[in-house]
Design a protein around this motif. Sequence first.
Motif, PDB file in Angstrom:
ATOM      1  N   GLU A 153       0.811  -1.213   0.000  1.00 49.33           N
ATOM      2  CA  GLU A 153       0.000   0.000   0.000  1.00 49.33           C
ATOM      3  C   GLU A 153       0.848   1.269   0.000  1.00 49.33           C
ATOM      4  OE1 GLU A 153      -2.482  -0.534   3.389  1.00 49.33           O
ATOM      5  OE2 GLU A 153      -3.798  -2.007   2.403  1.00 49.33           O
ATOM      6  N   LYS A 154       2.135   1.127   0.333  1.00 51.74           N
ATOM      7  CA  LYS A 154       3.033   2.284   0.337  1.00 51.74           C
ATOM      8  C   LYS A 154       3.533   2.631  -1.067  1.00 51.74           C
ATOM      9  CE  LYS A 154       4.856   1.021   4.914  1.00 51.74           C
ATOM     10  NZ  LYS A 154       6.074   0.604   5.651  1.00 51.74           N
ATOM     11  N   LEU A 155       3.383   1.697  -2.007  1.00 49.29           N
ATOM     12  CA  LEU A 155       3.904   1.908  -3.354  1.00 49.29           C
ATOM     13  C   LEU A 155       3.036   2.885  -4.134  1.00 49.29           C
ATOM     14  CD1 LEU A 155       4.840  -1.747  -4.438  1.00 49.29           C
ATOM     15  CD2 LEU A 155       6.231  -0.087  -3.190  1.00 49.29           C
ATOM     16  N   THR A 156       3.680   3.672  -4.992  1.00 50.73           N
ATOM     17  CA  THR A 156       2.950   4.574  -5.871  1.00 50.73           C
ATOM     18  C   THR A 156       2.348   3.774  -7.029  1.00 50.73           C
ATOM     19  OG1 THR A 156       4.860   5.011  -7.284  1.00 50.73           O
ATOM     20  CG2 THR A 156       4.595   6.406  -5.329  1.00 50.73           C
ATOM     21  N   LYS A 157       1.485   4.424  -7.797  1.00 48.87           N
ATOM     22  CA  LYS A 157       0.868   3.769  -8.949  1.00 48.87           C
ATOM     23  C   LYS A 157       1.937   3.299  -9.931  1.00 48.87           C
ATOM     24  CE  LYS A 157      -2.536   4.517 -12.619  1.00 48.87           C
ATOM     25  NZ  LYS A 157      -3.497   5.488 -13.222  1.00 48.87           N
ATOM     26  N   ARG A 158       2.943   4.142 -10.183  1.00 47.41           N
ATOM     27  CA  ARG A 158       4.018   3.778 -11.104  1.00 47.41           C
ATOM     28  C   ARG A 158       4.834   2.607 -10.556  1.00 47.41           C
ATOM     29  NH1 ARG A 158       4.934   4.189 -16.288  1.00 47.41           N
ATOM     30  NH2 ARG A 158       5.200   6.437 -16.511  1.00 47.41           N
ATOM     31  N   GLU A 159       5.098   2.605  -9.246  1.00 48.64           N
ATOM     32  CA  GLU A 159       5.864   1.514  -8.638  1.00 48.64           C
ATOM     33  C   GLU A 159       5.102   0.195  -8.730  1.00 48.64           C
ATOM     34  OE1 GLU A 159       8.320   4.324  -5.450  1.00 48.64           O
ATOM     35  OE2 GLU A 159       6.518   3.247  -4.823  1.00 48.64           O
ATOM     36  N   HIS A 160       3.779   0.247  -8.554  1.00 51.63           N
ATOM     37  CA  HIS A 160       2.968  -0.961  -8.718  1.00 51.63           C
ATOM     38  C   HIS A 160       3.072  -1.477 -10.154  1.00 51.63           C
ATOM     39  CE1 HIS A 160       0.781  -1.907  -5.057  1.00 51.63           C
ATOM     40  NE2 HIS A 160       0.616  -0.620  -4.824  1.00 51.63           N
ATOM     41  N   GLU A 161       3.046  -0.561 -11.101  1.00 51.22           N
ATOM     42  CA  GLU A 161       3.127  -0.946 -12.507  1.00 51.22           C
ATOM     43  C   GLU A 161       4.461  -1.621 -12.807  1.00 51.22           C
ATOM     44  OE1 GLU A 161       2.288   1.074 -16.902  1.00 51.22           O
ATOM     45  OE2 GLU A 161       2.709   2.356 -15.161  1.00 51.22           O
TER      46      GLU A 161
ATOM     47  N   LEU B 261       7.517   1.400 -21.172  1.00 49.83           N
ATOM     48  CA  LEU B 261       6.905   2.553 -20.504  1.00 49.83           C
ATOM     49  C   LEU B 261       7.449   3.878 -21.018  1.00 49.83           C
ATOM     50  CD1 LEU B 261       6.779   1.307 -16.777  1.00 49.83           C
ATOM     51  CD2 LEU B 261       4.987   1.224 -18.518  1.00 49.83           C
ATOM     52  N   LYS B 262       8.437   3.783 -21.937  1.00 55.40           N
ATOM     53  CA  LYS B 262       9.042   4.981 -22.524  1.00 55.40           C
ATOM     54  C   LYS B 262       9.633   5.906 -21.451  1.00 55.40           C
ATOM     55  CE  LYS B 262       6.258   5.002 -26.743  1.00 55.40           C
ATOM     56  NZ  LYS B 262       5.802   3.602 -26.566  1.00 55.40           N
ATOM     57  N   ILE B 263      10.390   5.286 -20.545  1.00 58.30           N
ATOM     58  CA  ILE B 263      11.118   6.033 -19.526  1.00 58.30           C
ATOM     59  C   ILE B 263      12.566   5.564 -19.545  1.00 58.30           C
ATOM     60  CG2 ILE B 263       9.120   6.433 -18.030  1.00 58.30           C
ATOM     61  CD1 ILE B 263       9.929   4.050 -16.355  1.00 58.30           C
ATOM     62  N   SER B 264      13.447   6.294 -18.877  1.00 56.21           N
ATOM     63  CA  SER B 264      14.864   5.938 -18.910  1.00 56.21           C
ATOM     64  C   SER B 264      15.147   4.718 -18.043  1.00 56.21           C
ATOM     65  CB  SER B 264      15.717   7.112 -18.420  1.00 56.21           C
ATOM     66  OG  SER B 264      15.551   7.306 -17.029  1.00 56.21           O
TER      67      SER B 264
ATOM     68  N   LEU C 215      12.083  -1.946  -3.346  1.00 52.09           N
ATOM     69  CA  LEU C 215      12.777  -2.805  -2.384  1.00 52.09           C
ATOM     70  C   LEU C 215      12.774  -2.169  -1.001  1.00 52.09           C
ATOM     71  CD1 LEU C 215      15.871  -4.030  -4.460  1.00 52.09           C
ATOM     72  CD2 LEU C 215      13.758  -5.270  -3.981  1.00 52.09           C
ATOM     73  N   HIS C 216      13.028  -0.862  -0.960  1.00 50.41           N
ATOM     74  CA  HIS C 216      13.063  -0.152   0.322  1.00 50.41           C
ATOM     75  C   HIS C 216      11.694  -0.173   0.998  1.00 50.41           C
ATOM     76  CE1 HIS C 216      14.157   2.811   3.338  1.00 50.41           C
ATOM     77  NE2 HIS C 216      13.105   3.528   2.995  1.00 50.41           N
ATOM     78  N   LYS C 217      10.652   0.127   0.247  1.00 55.08           N
ATOM     79  CA  LYS C 217       9.304   0.175   0.818  1.00 55.08           C
ATOM     80  C   LYS C 217       8.800  -1.210   1.221  1.00 55.08           C
ATOM     81  CE  LYS C 217       7.815   4.389  -1.569  1.00 55.08           C
ATOM     82  NZ  LYS C 217       6.838   4.983  -2.530  1.00 55.08           N
ATOM     83  N   MET C 218       9.266  -2.246   0.512  1.00 56.87           N
ATOM     84  CA  MET C 218       8.855  -3.614   0.833  1.00 56.87           C
ATOM     85  C   MET C 218       9.733  -4.238   1.909  1.00 56.87           C
ATOM     86  SD  MET C 218       6.156  -4.151  -0.920  1.00 56.87           S
ATOM     87  CE  MET C 218       5.978  -5.911  -0.615  1.00 56.87           C
ATOM     88  N   ASN C 219      10.750  -3.483   2.358  1.00 54.06           N
ATOM     89  CA  ASN C 219      11.618  -3.912   3.457  1.00 54.06           C
ATOM     90  C   ASN C 219      12.402  -5.179   3.124  1.00 54.06           C
ATOM     91  OD1 ASN C 219      12.724  -3.579   6.042  1.00 54.06           O
ATOM     92  ND2 ASN C 219      11.247  -4.985   6.957  1.00 54.06           N
TER      93      ASN C 219
ATOM     94  N   ASN D 168      15.723   3.404 -10.311  1.00 53.76           N
ATOM     95  CA  ASN D 168      15.359   4.174  -9.113  1.00 53.76           C
ATOM     96  C   ASN D 168      14.047   3.676  -8.524  1.00 53.76           C
ATOM     97  OD1 ASN D 168      17.636   5.790  -9.237  1.00 53.76           O
ATOM     98  ND2 ASN D 168      16.624   7.430 -10.392  1.00 53.76           N
ATOM     99  N   HIS D 169      13.067   3.424  -9.399  1.00 52.87           N
ATOM    100  CA  HIS D 169      11.781   2.896  -8.927  1.00 52.87           C
ATOM    101  C   HIS D 169      11.973   1.527  -8.281  1.00 52.87           C
ATOM    102  CE1 HIS D 169       8.970   5.921 -10.177  1.00 52.87           C
ATOM    103  NE2 HIS D 169       9.320   5.868 -11.460  1.00 52.87           N
TER     104      HIS D 169
END
Length: 212
Positions: A152-160, A178-181, A193-197, A187-188
């Motif tokens: 639940e701490k993850l952002t929408k992009r992190e979930h994706e 996703l057309k991102i670098s 990993l950090h948010k999921m401990n 970084n995501h």
Amino acid sequence: MGSRMDADKSKSLCSDIIFVIDDDDDMLKYLTALLRSANFDVKGFSNAATFLADYQAGFGACVISDMMMPEIDGLELQKIMAQREIHLPLIFISAFGNIPMAKNAILNGAADFLEKPLDAMELLKSVKAVLKKYPPRKHRLQGSDDVQRHLEKLTKREHEILDRLFSGETNKEIAGNLKISLRTVENHRNNILHKMNVKRYSDLLRLLLVTS
């Protein structure tokens, strides 16, 4: 026939790791060897801090810990486990056990309190009783709740990105789709990993598979 059935039953009870914590190297080796001889999967730690740093939510059957240890003693470990919602039954052992200490540990939720010198059969009997009373499956279910709170701490992009990682896409493939670098994906991924401990993606994958 009966002995084989008993062995299979024992093996099913021992399918989760028992964590053993003792700052006495000889005692740690003795305890791990004893438990492994009884078909338990064991992981030993020489201090509580190392166990707490290594522990992954949702795993394990119980913790066997010495009471009197430097830096983080048994009662402090019990307190930290409660704060971090590490829902594993605790069996304390101590050469300096006394009634007030044992009472304090039990009142705070310890499953058992044994005095050194340990009787091998008494310890194994205690472990089996604890696993029967607190089946590892319950801890995995609690682990599922812990994982959900982390998710639940993850952002929408992190979930994706997590969904794509879980489906087998590489960082490079995710970046292209996703057309991102690539750096943004990395970084995501680190944030996930950090948010999921967890420390490694393999740990995260194992956690999601076990609690799904």
